[in-house]
Design a protein around this motif. Structure first.
Motif, PDB file in Angstrom:
ATOM      1  N   LEU A 183       0.827  -1.203   0.000  1.00  0.00           N
ATOM      2  CA  LEU A 183       0.000   0.000   0.000  1.00  0.00           C
ATOM      3  C   LEU A 183       0.866   1.260   0.000  1.00  0.00           C
ATOM      4  N   ILE A 184       1.949   1.236   0.764  1.00  0.00           N
ATOM      5  CA  ILE A 184       2.865   2.386   0.784  1.00  0.00           C
ATOM      6  C   ILE A 184       3.508   2.566  -0.588  1.00  0.00           C
ATOM      7  N   GLU A 185       3.927   1.465  -1.193  1.00  0.00           N
ATOM      8  CA  GLU A 185       4.540   1.512  -2.528  1.00  0.00           C
ATOM      9  C   GLU A 185       3.575   2.120  -3.551  1.00  0.00           C
ATOM     10  N   ILE A 186       2.312   1.704  -3.505  1.00  0.00           N
ATOM     11  CA  ILE A 186       1.308   2.231  -4.434  1.00  0.00           C
ATOM     12  C   ILE A 186       1.087   3.720  -4.190  1.00  0.00           C
ATOM     13  N   GLN A 187       1.044   4.104  -2.940  1.00  0.00           N
ATOM     14  CA  GLN A 187       0.850   5.527  -2.625  1.00  0.00           C
ATOM     15  C   GLN A 187       1.999   6.378  -3.151  1.00  0.00           C
ATOM     16  N   GLU A 188       3.216   5.886  -2.981  1.00  0.00           N
ATOM     17  CA  GLU A 188       4.380   6.650  -3.433  1.00  0.00           C
ATOM     18  C   GLU A 188       4.423   6.786  -4.948  1.00  0.00           C
ATOM     19  N   SER A 189       3.907   5.791  -5.666  1.00  0.00           N
ATOM     20  CA  SER A 189       3.965   5.833  -7.132  1.00  0.00           C
ATOM     21  C   SER A 189       2.756   6.535  -7.761  1.00  0.00           C
TER      22      SER A 189
END
Length: 278
Positions: free
Chosen positions: A193-199
């Motif tokens: 979820l953090i990875e998706i938010q950052e991208s």
């Protein structure tokens, strides 16, 4: 909208459940908060605190007694169902249970293509989007031909996340999305979820009863107790140095891997309970 203006704002929100012949129940009382673009607001509290009601109110699934909810400056408190469907492009949800949130009779491809076709995508473009979605949530390309029962709980939640990001929403309501998973899988899903938010820059309203989970993913935290906000602030402050006694109890009840530290927390909880009695 600048990065400092709220994407979503709730002002003095109240939800009262009334039923014929029974006393009314106030699920939310005077709740106000905002979520900025690209940030995660953690909403934490025990069962019955009203945190899930907030998510359902934003989605239009429960009637709002008073107060307002605005999204991108637009009042969405009581918009008609036709406008609510259009809002689905911008606001999506990931539910708690990965075993019941996916239709067991539909393939992963059908699950992911459905919201795209509803929003007017061609089947060809939707098929290309499915390949991208599976890659984003780290599932194999051939997952699209399989049924939900063929996947583990963590993999099913990845499918649910792929469905939520299919339309590139600006806000995702995450309603206890890792509580049904083991600790190792929880960490992997949170990192995803953090990875998706950052991208993508998507914002999250992350609902949980676990202050440790909230600390892992949130930027700011709002603590609910019996339908009211009792503490709010930056994640480090609220999760490391909580001020309200209720938040302190949540902090001390959060599981830790170290046995000695867990023993210390149990003693701290006992002392805190004794001080309240005195």
């Amino acid at each position: 909208m600048t990065a400092y203006e709220p994407l979503l704002r709730a002002d003095d929100l109240e939800v009262v459940y009334r039923s014929r012949g029974r006393k009314s129940f106030t699920a939310l009382a005077g709740v106000s908060f905002d979520i900025r673009p690209g940030e995660t607001l953690g909403l934490v509290g025990e069962s019955g605190s009203g945190k899930t009601t907030i998510g359902r109110a934003i989605l239009g699934l429960v009637p709002i007694t008073s107060g307002t909810i605005s999204f991108d400056g637009r009042d969405i408190t009581r918009i008609p169902a036709t406008e609510r469907r259009g809002l689905a492009r911008d606001i999506q949800v990931v539910f708690q249970d990965p075993y019941t949130s996916l239709n067991p009779s539909m393939t992963v491809a059908d699950i992911l293509v459905e919201p795209l076709l509803v929003q007017g995508w061609t089947r060809r473009d939707a098929s290309a989007r499915i390949r991208d979605l599976l890659d984003r949530v780290h599932l194999p390309a051939d997952a699209d031909r399989r049924l939900p029962y063929e996947f583990s709980g963590g993999q099913r939640q990845r499918i649910a996340i792929a469905r939520a990001i299919a339309l590139s929403p600006r806000l995702i309501i995450c309603d206890e999305p890792v509580s049904a998973l083991d600790l190792t899988t929880q960490a992997r899903v949170l990192d995803l979820l953090i990875e998706i938010q950052e991208s993508t820059g998507v914002a999250y309203l992350f609902v949980s009863h676990d202050l440790g989970v909230i600390r892992h993913i949130s930027h700011r935290v709002t603590v609910l107790y019996r339908g009211e906000i009792v503490e709010e602030g930056e994640v480090d402050q609220v999760t490391s140095r909580p001020e309200h006694p209720y938040t302190q109890r949540l902090f001390m009840s959060a599981p830790v891997a170290d046995v000695a530290q867990q023993r210390e927390r149990r003693e701290e909880r006992r002392l805190l309970a004794a001080s309240r009695e005195n």
